[in-house]
Write an enzyme that holds these catalytic residues in place. Structure first.
Site, PDB file in Angstrom:
ATOM      1  N   LYS A 189      43.461  21.290  38.098  1.00 27.27           N
ATOM      2  CA  LYS A 189      42.814  21.855  36.899  1.00 27.27           C
ATOM      3  C   LYS A 189      43.411  23.238  36.662  1.00 27.27           C
ATOM      4  O   LYS A 189      43.142  24.181  37.403  1.00 27.27           O
ATOM      5  CB  LYS A 189      41.299  22.002  37.085  1.00 27.27           C
ATOM      6  N   GLU A 394      38.160  45.387  41.091  1.00 27.15           N
ATOM      7  CA  GLU A 394      39.394  44.847  40.533  1.00 27.15           C
ATOM      8  C   GLU A 394      39.307  44.879  39.000  1.00 27.15           C
ATOM      9  O   GLU A 394      38.399  44.294  38.418  1.00 27.15           O
ATOM     10  CB  GLU A 394      39.585  43.400  41.008  1.00 27.15           C
TER      11      GLU A 394
HETATM   12  P1  NAD Z   1      38.601  32.716  37.783  1.00 29.58           P
HETATM   13  O1  NAD Z   1      38.002  32.656  39.135  1.00 29.58           O
HETATM   14  O2  NAD Z   1      37.754  33.121  36.648  1.00 29.58           O
HETATM   15  O3  NAD Z   1      39.178  31.279  37.387  1.00 29.58           O
HETATM   16  C1  NAD Z   1      40.079  30.611  38.233  1.00 29.58           C
HETATM   17  C2  NAD Z   1      39.916  29.112  38.020  1.00 29.58           C
HETATM   18  O4  NAD Z   1      38.626  28.733  38.486  1.00 29.58           O
HETATM   19  C3  NAD Z   1      40.008  28.685  36.567  1.00 29.58           C
HETATM   20  O5  NAD Z   1      40.723  27.476  36.488  1.00 29.58           O
HETATM   21  C4  NAD Z   1      38.546  28.483  36.178  1.00 29.58           C
HETATM   22  O6  NAD Z   1      38.353  27.553  35.153  1.00 29.58           O
HETATM   23  C5  NAD Z   1      37.977  27.949  37.488  1.00 29.58           C
HETATM   24  N1  NAD Z   1      36.523  28.118  37.631  1.00 29.58           N
HETATM   25  C6  NAD Z   1      35.757  29.122  37.169  1.00 29.58           C
HETATM   26  N2  NAD Z   1      34.462  28.921  37.517  1.00 29.58           N
HETATM   27  C7  NAD Z   1      34.430  27.767  38.225  1.00 29.58           C
HETATM   28  C8  NAD Z   1      33.396  27.032  38.893  1.00 29.58           C
HETATM   29  N3  NAD Z   1      32.128  27.441  38.880  1.00 29.58           N
HETATM   30  N4  NAD Z   1      33.725  25.907  39.550  1.00 29.58           N
HETATM   31  C9  NAD Z   1      35.008  25.478  39.592  1.00 29.58           C
HETATM   32  N5  NAD Z   1      36.030  26.129  38.987  1.00 29.58           N
HETATM   33  C10 NAD Z   1      35.746  27.260  38.323  1.00 29.58           C
HETATM   34  O7  NAD Z   1      39.895  33.623  37.900  1.00 29.58           O
HETATM   35  P2  NAD Z   1      40.916  34.027  36.736  1.00 29.58           P
HETATM   36  O8  NAD Z   1      40.265  35.007  35.828  1.00 29.58           O
HETATM   37  O9  NAD Z   1      41.513  32.805  36.160  1.00 29.58           O
HETATM   38  O10 NAD Z   1      42.075  34.750  37.575  1.00 29.58           O
HETATM   39  C11 NAD Z   1      42.030  36.097  37.946  1.00 29.58           C
HETATM   40  C12 NAD Z   1      41.635  36.232  39.393  1.00 29.58           C
HETATM   41  O11 NAD Z   1      42.533  35.484  40.203  1.00 29.58           O
HETATM   42  C13 NAD Z   1      41.724  37.656  39.892  1.00 29.58           C
HETATM   43  O12 NAD Z   1      40.593  37.956  40.673  1.00 29.58           O
HETATM   44  C14 NAD Z   1      42.981  37.647  40.760  1.00 29.58           C
HETATM   45  O13 NAD Z   1      43.021  38.627  41.763  1.00 29.58           O
HETATM   46  C15 NAD Z   1      42.944  36.277  41.318  1.00 29.58           C
HETATM   47  N6  NAD Z   1      44.275  35.853  41.785  1.00 29.58           N
HETATM   48  C16 NAD Z   1      44.510  35.783  43.125  1.00 29.58           C
HETATM   49  C17 NAD Z   1      45.782  35.446  43.594  1.00 29.58           C
HETATM   50  C18 NAD Z   1      46.083  35.366  45.079  1.00 29.58           C
HETATM   51  O14 NAD Z   1      47.105  34.792  45.427  1.00 29.58           O
HETATM   52  N7  NAD Z   1      45.255  35.925  45.941  1.00 29.58           N
HETATM   53  C19 NAD Z   1      46.794  35.169  42.681  1.00 29.58           C
HETATM   54  C20 NAD Z   1      46.511  35.241  41.324  1.00 29.58           C
HETATM   55  C21 NAD Z   1      45.246  35.585  40.874  1.00 29.58           C
END
Ligand code: NAD
Length: 493
Positions: A189, A394
């Site tokens: 997804k 963040e």
């Molecule tokens: P997010 O957590 O909002 O979303 C990530 C994914 O999770 C999306 O596909 C979203 O649809 C899904 N999601 C959201 N709520 C969900 C739920 N309740 N159940 C299942 N899936 C759900 O994150 P974002 O805004 O897309 O990305 C930014 C974040 O990602 C930042 O915190 C960043 O630091 C982190 N990030 C971490 C790394 C790493 O390697 N550590 C790399 C890139 C980004």
């Protein structure tokens, strides 16, 4: 391949046909619902994207289970898997311009970064696991004479992958390549904000010879498709990159369902520490700038907390402010652009709000990047204390908190005082100090005299609430495999 000019990218864009349908069981399928894919560059609609229903998500998982149980991919010889993955990498290279363009249109990142950095990383990741898959060895532990013990790595089965929007293809490749190399089936997804390149990636994998049903993509909302995957009883391992908050939901869902393994790469607030004895102040300034402003600051490992030894602060900050004009926001489709757009209106508003809040809290604004253009925020620098909210939370935008320190111990204390532990960097010419710092810093990656360098041979993962497990390298295989022990009694019979 000829270097693309801004005009070339525009022409490619004008001729680009974008397919937003889901990819299930080797075919494009219409979603039960759709949502508009909007580019942050000018908020125009790129296409309608399938947003899968629970039934469609379940269908993709069922195909993944069926193909895994039947061994249509898992039981292929290592040589065959390797050839398919290499073909996949070749096709990615062939479609590199198209994929880079999709990535830039969907995310707003500079086209040259998509093409030169993201796609280069994707292709090298697929090749690395293609080359590595027949170099994974089991173990024969030392036992007493009457027994023979074997330890082998087996594919875990069905993988669910949930991904963010900041590096859609690169982070996808870090999950899909090792999963397929081991013989798993996988359902992905993508972020609801950036599905387009992921759908094309899966279609290209299919053209390369990945059998139908082994790799499906079901776009949609986290609360729908993501939740279905996280609670699914037929998913053995859930691999996630995204925010710490979402990861916590996934861990709970695993406990509420089948105790699936959950591996999470999450948020960060990484410390970049510059000592007065660094080799070259200008290099450290450049490292600090790229370390925080690259990708519009939307990088999990961004060095958002800059700790500068007090005696060089004035000099350092003057140089940093001057240098930061390199990241002046521009048109992402301009091949000379180094800073593009933030992911969407909502996130842009949130980043501006973080800046306003920091000013209201009394942090000293040294460089103001607010409202630099449509969905754009330029480099923003604050002098803060370690306690200011902007120095703790963040922001996920181009916002830097600069602090000073007097001693090594003080730098370590400030750096480690965070719920996160993704990355840290140290700039010093003193070898012993560099090693002392590397060992004291609570972070999955520590960079000495550079910021965020590395390649596929090294693991990527976080300490504390920055996640668990690793992407990249052979360590990533742990997410996608089970270890099986076989104990043979040599005296039996
Ligand atoms: P997010 O957590 O909002 O979303 C990530 C994914 O999770 C999306 O596909 C979203 O649809 C899904 N999601 C959201 N709520 C969900 C739920 N309740 N159940 C299942 N899936 C759900 O994150 P974002 O805004 O897309 O990305 C930014 C974040 O990602 C930042 O915190 C960043 O630091 C982190 N990030 C971490 C790394 C790493 O390697 N550590 C790399 C890139 C980004």
């Amino acid at each position: 391949m000829k270097k693309m000019t801004t005009q070339d990218w525009q022409t490619l864009r004008n001729n680009l046909s974008i397919d937003g349908r889901a990819f299930i069981n080797g075919k494009r399928v219409a979603g039960d619902k759709t949502e508009a894919a909007i580019t942050p560059i000018d908020n125009s609609v790129l296409t309608e994207v399938a947003f899968c229903s629970e039934a469609q998500t379940n269908e993709a998982v069922a195909y993944a289970r069926q193909t895994f149980n039947q061994g249509v991919w898992a039981n292929r010889s290592p040589g065959t898997k390797k050839a398919v993955l290499h073909r996949f990498a070749d096709l990615l290279q062939e479609h590199r311009q198209e994929l880079a363009l999709l990535e830039t249109l969907d995310t707003g990142k500079p086209i040259t970064h998509s093409y030169e950095h993201d796609l280069a990383g994707v292709i090298s990741c697929v090749r690395w696991y293609a080359e590595g898959l027949d170099k994974i060895y089991g173990e024969i532990p030392t036992t007493h004479k009457g027994a023979l013990a074997l330890v082998r790595r087996e594919p875990i089965g069905v993988i669910g992958g949930i991904l963010p929007w900041n590096f859609p293809l690169l982070l996808l490749s870090w999950k899909v390549a090792p999963a397929l190399a081991l013989g798993n089936s996988i359902v992905i997804k993508p972020s609801e904000k950036t599905s387009l390149s992921t759908l094309r990636f899966a279609e290209i994998a299919s053209q390369a010879g990945i059998p139908d049903g082994v790799f499906s993509v079901t776009p949609g909302w986290g609360q729908d498709v993501g939740k279905t995957l996280s609670l699914h009883a037929d998913i053995d391992s859930l691999v996630f990159t995204g925010s710490t908050n979402t990861a916590k939901h996934l861990l709970i869902a695993a406990g509420q369902s089948n105790m699936k393994r959950v591996s999470a790469e999450t948020g960060g607030k990484s410390a970049n520490i510059v000592f007065a004895d660094c080799y070259d102040l200008d290099k450290a300034v450049e490292g600090a700038m790229h370390g925080v402003f690259y990708n519009q600051g939307q990088v999990c490992i961004a060095g958002t907390r800059l700790l500068v030894e007090e005696s060089i602060y004035d000099d350092f900050i003057k140089k940093l402010i001057k240098k930061s004009s390199y990241y002046t926001p521009g048109n992402p489709l301009d091949s000379a652009c180094s800073m593009g757009c933030l992911i969407d209106d909502e996130h842009t508003k949130a980043v501006n709000q973080h800046i306003d809040n920091a000013i209201a809290e009394g942090a000293e604004l040294l460089l103001d990047g607010r409202h630099a253009g449509h969905n754009q925020v330029g480099p923003t620098i604050f002098k803060t204390t370690p306690q200011h909210t902007v120095a703790c939370e963040e922001v996920f935008g181009p916002v830097l908190s600069v602090m000073t320190f007097k001693t090594e111990a003080q730098a370590i204390a400030i750096a480690n005082d965070s719920i996160y532990g993704l990355g840290a960097a140290v700039w010093t010419a003193e070898l012993n100090k560099a090693h002392r710092m590397a060992s004291a810093l609570q972070a999955g990656s520590v960079f000495i005299n550079n910021y965020n360098h590395g390649d596929m041979t090294v693991p990527w993962g976080g300490y504390k609430q920055s996640g668990n497990g690793s992407d990249k390298s052979f360590h990533a295989l742990d997410k996608f495999s089970e270890l099986k022990m076989t104990w043979i009694d040599l005296n039996a019979g």
